[in-house]
Structure formats: C-alpha cells, structure tokens
Motif scaffolding. Structure first.
Motif, PDB file in Angstrom:
ATOM      1  N   GLN A  12     -29.261  25.635  39.687  1.00  0.00           N
ATOM      2  CA  GLN A  12     -29.195  27.065  40.004  1.00  0.00           C
ATOM      3  C   GLN A  12     -27.836  27.581  39.534  1.00  0.00           C
ATOM      4  O   GLN A  12     -26.793  27.112  39.973  1.00  0.00           O
ATOM      5  CB  GLN A  12     -29.348  27.272  41.506  1.00  0.00           C
ATOM      6  N   LEU A  13     -27.837  28.555  38.631  1.00  0.00           N
ATOM      7  CA  LEU A  13     -26.588  29.063  38.093  1.00  0.00           C
ATOM      8  C   LEU A  13     -25.959  30.058  39.059  1.00  0.00           C
ATOM      9  O   LEU A  13     -26.656  30.927  39.607  1.00  0.00           O
ATOM     10  CB  LEU A  13     -26.818  29.753  36.745  1.00  0.00           C
ATOM     11  N   PRO A  14     -24.651  29.964  39.259  1.00  0.00           N
ATOM     12  CA  PRO A  14     -23.978  31.017  40.022  1.00  0.00           C
ATOM     13  C   PRO A  14     -24.165  32.369  39.330  1.00  0.00           C
ATOM     14  O   PRO A  14     -24.311  32.441  38.105  1.00  0.00           O
ATOM     15  CB  PRO A  14     -22.507  30.575  39.988  1.00  0.00           C
ATOM     16  N   ALA A  15     -24.174  33.434  40.106  1.00  0.00           N
ATOM     17  CA  ALA A  15     -24.446  34.767  39.566  1.00  0.00           C
ATOM     18  C   ALA A  15     -23.504  35.111  38.418  1.00  0.00           C
ATOM     19  O   ALA A  15     -23.930  35.717  37.418  1.00  0.00           O
ATOM     20  CB  ALA A  15     -24.333  35.802  40.684  1.00  0.00           C
ATOM     21  N   ARG A  16     -22.237  34.720  38.529  1.00  0.00           N
ATOM     22  CA  ARG A  16     -21.269  35.082  37.484  1.00  0.00           C
ATOM     23  C   ARG A  16     -21.538  34.345  36.177  1.00  0.00           C
ATOM     24  O   ARG A  16     -21.014  34.723  35.137  1.00  0.00           O
ATOM     25  CB  ARG A  16     -19.835  34.797  37.960  1.00  0.00           C
ATOM     26  N   LEU A  17     -22.351  33.277  36.241  1.00  0.00           N
ATOM     27  CA  LEU A  17     -22.660  32.507  35.041  1.00  0.00           C
ATOM     28  C   LEU A  17     -24.111  32.698  34.595  1.00  0.00           C
ATOM     29  O   LEU A  17     -24.627  31.913  33.795  1.00  0.00           O
ATOM     30  CB  LEU A  17     -22.404  31.007  35.288  1.00  0.00           C
ATOM     31  N   SER A  18     -24.770  33.724  35.087  1.00  0.00           N
ATOM     32  CA  SER A  18     -26.183  33.926  34.755  1.00  0.00           C
ATOM     33  C   SER A  18     -26.401  34.093  33.251  1.00  0.00           C
ATOM     34  O   SER A  18     -27.475  33.773  32.733  1.00  0.00           O
ATOM     35  CB  SER A  18     -26.734  35.143  35.496  1.00  0.00           C
ATOM     36  N   GLY A  19     -25.393  34.572  32.543  1.00  0.00           N
ATOM     37  CA  GLY A  19     -25.510  34.749  31.100  1.00  0.00           C
ATOM     38  C   GLY A  19     -25.721  33.445  30.351  1.00  0.00           C
ATOM     39  O   GLY A  19     -26.239  33.453  29.222  1.00  0.00           O
ATOM     40  N   LEU A  20     -25.342  32.308  30.957  1.00  0.00           N
ATOM     41  CA  LEU A  20     -25.543  31.023  30.291  1.00  0.00           C
ATOM     42  C   LEU A  20     -27.027  30.761  30.044  1.00  0.00           C
ATOM     43  O   LEU A  20     -27.399  30.156  29.026  1.00  0.00           O
ATOM     44  CB  LEU A  20     -24.958  29.890  31.142  1.00  0.00           C
ATOM     45  N   ALA A  21     -27.879  31.185  30.962  1.00  0.00           N
ATOM     46  CA  ALA A  21     -29.316  30.979  30.780  1.00  0.00           C
ATOM     47  C   ALA A  21     -29.810  31.734  29.554  1.00  0.00           C
ATOM     48  O   ALA A  21     -30.574  31.196  28.745  1.00  0.00           O
ATOM     49  CB  ALA A  21     -30.070  31.428  32.028  1.00  0.00           C
ATOM     50  N   GLU A  22     -29.385  32.974  29.403  1.00  0.00           N
ATOM     51  CA  GLU A  22     -29.797  33.764  28.245  1.00  0.00           C
ATOM     52  C   GLU A  22     -29.283  33.149  26.948  1.00  0.00           C
ATOM     53  O   GLU A  22     -30.007  33.072  25.947  1.00  0.00           O
ATOM     54  CB  GLU A  22     -29.303  35.203  28.390  1.00  0.00           C
ATOM     55  N   LEU A  23     -28.047  32.689  26.960  1.00  0.00           N
ATOM     56  CA  LEU A  23     -27.481  32.071  25.755  1.00  0.00           C
ATOM     57  C   LEU A  23     -28.205  30.778  25.395  1.00  0.00           C
ATOM     58  O   LEU A  23     -28.351  30.452  24.209  1.00  0.00           O
ATOM     59  CB  LEU A  23     -25.992  31.792  25.969  1.00  0.00           C
ATOM     60  N   SER A  24     -28.676  30.047  26.407  1.00  0.00           N
ATOM     61  CA  SER A  24     -29.273  28.735  26.139  1.00  0.00           C
ATOM     62  C   SER A  24     -30.676  28.824  25.577  1.00  0.00           C
ATOM     63  O   SER A  24     -31.130  27.896  24.904  1.00  0.00           O
ATOM     64  CB  SER A  24     -29.290  27.891  27.420  1.00  0.00           C
ATOM     65  N   VAL A  25     -31.398  29.914  25.848  1.00  0.00           N
ATOM     66  CA  VAL A  25     -32.795  29.978  25.418  1.00  0.00           C
ATOM     67  C   VAL A  25     -32.975  30.676  24.077  1.00  0.00           C
ATOM     68  O   VAL A  25     -34.062  30.616  23.496  1.00  0.00           O
ATOM     69  CB  VAL A  25     -33.680  30.672  26.479  1.00  0.00           C
ATOM     70  N   ASN A  26     -31.954  31.342  23.576  1.00  0.00           N
ATOM     71  CA  ASN A  26     -32.058  31.905  22.233  1.00  0.00           C
ATOM     72  C   ASN A  26     -31.390  30.925  21.271  1.00  0.00           C
ATOM     73  O   ASN A  26     -30.189  30.671  21.353  1.00  0.00           O
ATOM     74  CB  ASN A  26     -31.385  33.272  22.133  1.00  0.00           C
TER      75      ASN A  26
END
Length: 858
Positions: A12-26
């Motif tokens: 579960q990503l901390p809210a401040r690191l939520s952008g990592l999920a977007e970066l990882s799937v593109n």
C-alpha cells in the motif's frame, strides 16, 4: 509444497507516493532514464535482484522504506516532477499533431498487429528481432504522437528462459507469468467486468479471451489472453507460449491474433471512446486473418465479398520480414477448412464468407497449402520489405503473384527498420547528446553533426567506461552460468579476471537459426585461438543467443561455441552468455567495440542489432546483408566479402578466412595503434563518423515517419475514398476488377509501328511508336498503354527498362490506336515492346492487379 496459483500483491503506497503507481504502469519508464533512476533509488539492491522491474520493486520493498521515503521531501518532489513530466509527454502536441495541424492528410488511427512485442524484459512477449522491432515501433510512434494501437497475444510463459547444461546443451524452462504482476490493466466494461472477445471454434466450441492493456507511453498495446476459466482446458492453452506447439496450436494462435485482434480493437475503441482505426498494419503474415474478419464486418453491413475485399485492401499495409519461402507460415488447406468451414461451402467462424474465397486468398502453387504471406499480400494494397536489399529479395520471392511483370516492378516497396535510441543508447551517450544538441537528437534525424564538436578524448573515455561496465556484467553472468552448470564456488576464482576492460571486445548476439552462422568464427579454431591470445593485440569475444526449442541443429551450434569457450586456455577471452534478452542486450550494445554479423547473404531481412551498437559508437563488422548493405560507407566499420556461387562449405571457409583477415589486418591495428595521449586516433575517427552518419539513419523515429508518409497516409486516404458515399468507391473498384477479370484474356496488342527512327540511331534520337490495341470490351480509360524500352540480352529479354506512356488517338477499323513520341533513352543493344495494364484511380498502382497484356505474337 507447490502453490496452486501465483499472484502478485503490492504494498500500500503512502498518499504522498501515489504517483509511483502511475509511473510504474506506463512503460515509458523503460526508456526514460530519470524514472528508472527514481525506482532504483528506492532500493538499489532490490532493483538489481528484481530485474529492473518497477512493479516488482513496489511489491517487494519493505513498507518501512516506503514510509521513510514519504517523509523525504526531496524524494516526494522528484516523484511529483516525474508524474508531471509524464503528463506533459502524454498530452503535448508532437510531430504527428504538427503535421495534421499543418494540413497533412494523415490517418485518424492505426492498428498495428504483431505476433510478438519486445517493449521491456519485464514484459517478455518476444523472441528476437521481430518482437524488438515491434516494440521499438510502438515507442517511436509514442514519441512522434501517432494515434496507433498495438495488437498481439499475452503469452503466459513468454518465449522461454535459457540455461546451459554441463556439456553446453541448451535447456529451456517456461516460467508462469502473472498478468497482475506485470505493467498491465484489464479492459473492463461499464460495470467493471472483464471484456471478453469470442471466436468460434470447430464442433460448436468458442474460444474466449480477455484483453490486457500495456500502456507504452502514448500507445495502448492490446494483448489477448485465453487462459481464463470460461475456456475449455485446451483452449486456455492457446496463449501459453510464443512459437510453441504444432500447426494446430499455431493456427489457433493466429486466428486469435487476427480475427480476435480486430474484435479486441473494436471493443477497446468502444469502451475507451476512441475513433476506429483507419489503417490496419500487419507486421508479418501471422495476423493475416485480420483481413477476413474485416471482410466479415463489411459483409454484415451489406457489401458483397468483392466490395468488402476492395475496401479492406485499400486501408491495409503488409510488412514482410521473411527473405526465404521456408520462413513463411503455411498451413494445410484442410486445416484451414477445419477452422473456417461449417461442413458446407461457408464459414461458421466468419459467417457470410465462402470457403473457396477464403482459400483463394492464401493460394499458392501447391493447392494443398495455405500461404499466410500470400494472404497478407492479397488483402493489403500496400506492402514492403524491411531494408532496400530485402525489398528487392521480396519482389523476386513473391513475383509469382504478379505474373508477366519483371521482379523489379512487383509492387513491394521497402522501409528500412530502425531502433529506438532512448531504449538502446547508453545513458552516457544520451547525456552527451543532450548536452551537445538536445535530447531531440535521439528522436530526429538532425543535429548529429554537432557531435563533431566532442573532443576525441571524451569519445574514447566514454567507450572505455562502457567497455568496463560490460566486462563487470560479463563476469557476473559468467559466474552465475558456471554455478548453474554445476561448478562450485571454489572453482570460479578465475571468473574475477575473465575478460579485460582494455581489450578489443567483439559481440555476436542474436537468434540462432543456421543461416546466421553462429559458428563461422570457429571455422579455423586455432586461428581464432591465436587472435584471442595474441600477447600484444588480443581480442575478446562475447556470444549470446537462443535457439528455437525444436531446433536441435541450432542447439548444436551453441554447444560448439560453449565447448570451445570452456577450454582453459581461452575461457578468459571468449564466453557464451545464456538467456539473452533485452537486459543483457543493453550491456552488449553499450560496451562492445565491434558488432559481428555474418549471415548467409541475402537471408538477413534487416538485422537491427548492429544499428543499436552503432548508436553507442560500436563499429560493425558484417556481411553486406540487410541494413548494412545500404548503410556501409567504408568508414563506419568493415564489410566481410561474400563468396557467392560456391558450395556452402567452401563459402563458409572463404568468408571465415575473410573475417579473420579483417580482424588481423584492419580491425586490431586500428584499435591498438595509439598516439602519445593513448588515444587510437583512427578508431575514434571511425566512432565519430559512425555516430554522425549512422545515428540519424538508424532511428526508429525515421522508420515510423517513413511508414506514416509512404504507407499510413496513402492507405488512410485510399480507405476514405472507397468508403465515401456508402462504400460507392469500394463497389466501383470491385466492379472494375470484375470487368477486367472477364475481359483480360481478350486484351491484345495487335500491331506496333515505329516511325522516324534513323538508319544509325543515337542516344536521344526521336522515335514515334504507334500501336493498335484490342481492348476486349474495356474502354481506353480502363487501361494504361506503355511503350517499354530496354537493353536486350541474348534471349531478347529487356533489362534496365524505361517506360513511356502512350496516349489514345481513337479507334481505327475497330481497334483502338495509341501512340507515343519519345527520344531513345538508352544506348547499346536496345529493344522495345508495347504493353497494356489495368488502370483505375483507386488502385495503388497499375501493377496492383498483376495483369499485363502484350503483342499477340513474338
């Protein structure tokens, strides 16, 4: 105990690191160095052990580490900046949008079908060059802003992972891939349920597949997956592995890729609210059945088969990668009848299609076989090979489809392949390019001349650093391979000194079919040994490649290399590294000084590995085949002479001797001849020249622009033309073709008269040709008539032909007369004739229908 099922659970990503999920799937991260560096910084050790996979990092990293990073304002700021940069990349106008805004008539969408896609080693949906080329095509299309959709299959075991046995034989293993652990998302409907496409199978069964989407920058890649509970057990295995199974398994895969692929595109554009593609591109014949599915769609809209075929052809592009007939997929005609027939004359898989018409599209000289390349060519109005030489080879290989035409008139063009520079160029070269000319250097064919400003010392230092990195990677992989083959730690101290960062390094890595001649370098083992162990000018050789699991001849070649490389006297100078993939390839392209390629000419369609080496300042040492035939200039590497016209064994001896000679007399002296500053001036000059001149030519962005201008744009315009006014153009073109088919046997050149030719003609002498043509019921507007001049050989055949159009002068005594006034265009033994070709404004060219008529008598 063994798990029943494998799946991936992410932290579960901390809210401040939520952008990592977007970066990882593109998958843009796979060629965007700052994003790669960000994920590496999360856990450098895990990054290496996790095979550079951002998704795996997020799944396996310690949650406490993520919590700590969420409190690191600098790290959070980097994440936010990279997310913003990704959004800018996805949204801002690029080359394609600027062309459209400038008035260019380009397609609203392109559907690009390929059996394999090599986007990243994290998504192992590729076996070799075809897949890597397809992946680079998607990436370049993304960089250029093309509205392109990729279409393929998701293989649950990929191709295979390779290892070596103790005696050097290739062993294969097939890991089970979890789609949920890959950078993929599932296409779902408005209710959140997985969208399934359905394809009818024999005996009333149905093959179902869900659609996974890999986002490759701006480009969606649709991957069909049959491994779902709704399918029978055997049908679940249709997408089990790439290039596995028998012909029955293969045809099911190709039906799913072609027929199912079109249906997947329709579903995707519907649920994502995107325009339907106006162009369909077949990357090889594997997805050739897509043409049949599109014909079925149009038949259900009220068009007859001929009208639908005309419409499909107009908007379809076919690319062949095969330089030999043996490389073409052929299925028994009875197998095609099994899958497409309904027991009568129609099709249950594609209702409304007559079985005889389906078989006619794949017809070849042997009526018992169905030829997928022939079907691709018959269902596409535009076709191309993948290098200039391959275009010529393809025109000769497929000339039977255009009887009566010389091979050079066969309507198959060429677009030379390219490679995606941000993927394959070392970050060191990318940084240098950005500093000298801007990052656009790697996307555009301009600015490369600025590399002339880079000091020789910097070029040489970069090459040395990259060679050093490669040596470290070779030692790591060599040690791991030795352990896997049964060695113990106590035996492997020598691997710490294997290879040297100061020795000329030659790379040879590719698939291992026999025509690529993996073992040509071993033709004279003692001469090779002398080169490896030369005390003053040694060479070291790194070899890699996979043989198809069913190809024992290819495996035997690998074993020969491995056994030679196992010898104690040379094992520190030559190595075979198993499990060649994109992650290994990068190090090889970055670090090798020389890239070796020695196929049997002309069996290499393009061969892009040498292009990737060139982007890193590597010099090519190659047979003049594929791309190297057109781009070798004498200063960017060395051309191995070919020995045509002799038996295979003799040819191998001669070409191996030429290879050794070039190494001994040219390559090694140029590398080891140093100035007082320690720099090999001639070598660095060749490196600089290679970067400046080959750099802009080998780019995938150049390739995709060529496709857009030369193929996609014309195909889109042709598609719109036949679709206008309720498919009036398609009906007109199909009707024209029927009239031509019915009349053509009666079309004849009745007589030819020449006037004005002097007794002693010279180049440029005026000549008037007049011909009487029986059009067999066609009109003058239905044909084009040409005067054909050429040099005449001993068999009265014309060569180096020049055509001159003849104009209609009216009917005389029931025969239409055509005439042309021209100047003699050739000198020497010259002849002429007159011929008639079909002509229609909606044809791509007058040779398209493969019909030509000439004089009734010789």
């Amino acid at each position: 105990m063994k798990a029943l099922r494998r799946f991936t659970v992410r932290a579960q990503l901390p809210a401040r690191l939520s952008g990592l999920a977007e970066l990882s799937v593109n998958l843009r991260w796979s060629w965007h160095t700052p994003t790669l560096e960000l994920f590496e910084s999360i856990d450098p050790a895990l990054w290496v052990s996790g095979e550079r996979d951002p998704g795996r990092i997020l799944g396996e990293v310690d949650p406490d580490r993520l919590s700590a990073l969420a409190e690191d304002d600098g790290f959070v700021r980097r994440v936010d900046e990279l997310v913003e940069d990704l959004h800018s990349y996805l949204d801002r106008p690029r080359w394609f949008q600027k062309q459209v805004d400038g008035g260019a008539d380009l397609p609203s969408g392109i559907a690009y079908f390929s059996m394999e896609f090599g986007v990243s080693e994290v998504l192992p949906n590729y076996s070799g060059g075809l897949g890597i080329l397809a992946g680079d095509h998607l990436k370049a299309a993304s960089d250029l802003g093309l509205p392109l959709i990729g279409v393929g299959l998701l293989y649950r075991s990929g191709y295979f992972r390779q290892s070596l046995t103790a005696d050097g034989w290739q062993a294969e293993r097939y890991p089970s891939l979890d789609p949920q652990g890959l950078p993929l998302r599932l296409l779902t409907d408005d209710a959140g349920a997985a969208v399934l496409i359905h394809v009818a199978m024999p005996a009333g069964r149905v093959l179902r597949a869900r659609i996974w989407i890999a986002q490759v920058g701006r480009i969606p890649l649709l991957l069909l997956d049959s491994d779902i509970a709704d399918n029978d057990v055997d049908l679940r295995g249709v997408t089990d592995r790439l290039y596995g199974g028998d012909q029955d398994h293969r045809i099911k895969q190709e039906i799913l890729a072609g027929v199912g692929g079109v249906r997947a595109v329709r579903a995707f554009t519907q649920y994502e609210n995107l325009p339907a593609p106006s162009v369909f591109h077949m990357n090889e014949g594997h997805a050739g059945f897509l043409g049949l599915e599109r014909i079925r769609e149009l038949r259900s809209d009220g068009l007859d088969f001929d009208d639908a075929l005309a419409a499909v052809r107009a908007s379809t592009v076919f690319t062949t990668h095969t330089p030999v007939p043996a490389g073409i997929d052929r299925f028994p005609a009875d197998l095609v009848r099994l899958y497409f027939g309904d027991g009568g004359s129609g099709s249950s898989l594609l209702p409304g299609l007559d079985m005889d018409r389906i078989l006619a599209l794949g017809r070849e000289s042997d009526p018992a076989l169905f030829n997928m390349a022939h079907m691709g060519l018959r269902s596409a109005q535009r076709a191309n090979g993948v290098s200039l030489l391959h275009g010529r080879v393809s025109r000769g290989m497929f000339d039977e489809l255009w009887p009566g035409f010389d091979a050079d008139e066969v309507p198959i063009g060429s677009v030379t392949n390219g490679v995606h520079a941000p993927t394959w160029a070392s970050p060191r070269w990318l940084d240098l390019a950005e500093r000298v000319a801007g990052r656009e250097l790697m996307e555009e064919a301009r600015g490369w001349e600025k590399l002339h400003e880079v000091p020789a010392s910097e070029l040489w230092a970069t090459r040395n650093d990259l060679r050093g990195e490669l040596v470290s990677e070779i030692r790591r992989r060599l040690r791991a391979s030795c352990l896997e083959r049964g060695s113990t730690e106590a035996e492997l101290a020598w691997t710490d000194e294997a290879f040297s960062p100061d020795v000329l390094t030659v790379g040879f890595a590719r698939r291992v079919p026999t025509y690529k001649r993996l073992t040509l370098m071993l033709r004279d083992p003692e001469r090779l040994r002398a080169l490896l162990l030369d005390p003053d000018r040694p060479v070291q050789l790194v070899v890699a490649g996979k043989s198809h699991p069913a190809d024992d001849a290819g495996k035997a070649l690998i074993q020969q290399i491995v056994r030679f490389a196992d010898r104690h006297d040379v094992r520190h100078r030559i190595v075979f590294l198993p499990d060649y993939d994109m992650s290994m390839a990068r190090y090889l392209y970055w670090g090798c000084d020389v890239w070796l390629n020695n196929p049997l000419r002309p069996l290499e369609a393009c061969g892009t590995s040498g292009m990737k080496s060139a982007l890193n300042g590597g010099l090519n040492l190659s047979i003049r085949d594929g791309w190297w035939d057109e781009m070798y200039d004498g200063r960017n590497g060395w051309a191995i002479p070919t020995a045509d016209g002799v038996d295979d064994a003799r040819r191998d001896d001669l070409e191996a001797a030429a290879l050794y000679e070039l190494l001994e007399k040219s390559v090694l002296p140029t590398f080891y001849e140093r100035g007082t500053d320690g720099i090999p001036e001639r070598w660095v000059d060749m490196v600089r020249h290679t970067l400046e001149t080959l750099g802009p030519k080998v780019l995938a962005s150049r390739m995709v622009r060529d496709y857009t201008v030369q193929y996609y744009g014309p195909a889109s315009r042709a598609g719109h033309a036949v679709a206008a006014d309720g498919w009036a153009g398609a009906r007109a073109l199909a009707g024209y073709r029927r009239r031509v088919d019915a009349a053509w046997l009666a079309v004849t050149v009745r007589d030819v008269e020449a006037e004005g030719l002097p007794d002693t003609p010279v180049l440029g002498s005026a000549l008037t040709l007049s011909a009487g043509i029986d059009l067999g019921g066609l009109t003058p507007a239905d044909v084009t008539v040409q005067a054909v001049f050429g040099r005449v050989d001993s068999d009265e055949q014309l060569h180096d032909v020049v055509t001159v159009p003849m104009t209609h002068r009216g009917p005389v005594d029931g025969v239409d007369r055509f005439a042309a006034e021209t100047e003699l265009p050739l000198s020497g033994a010259v002849g002429y004739t007159v011929r008639v070709l079909p002509h229609h404004e909606l044809l791509a060219g007058d040779a398209e229908l493969g019909k030509v008529a000439g004089p009734a008598t010789v």
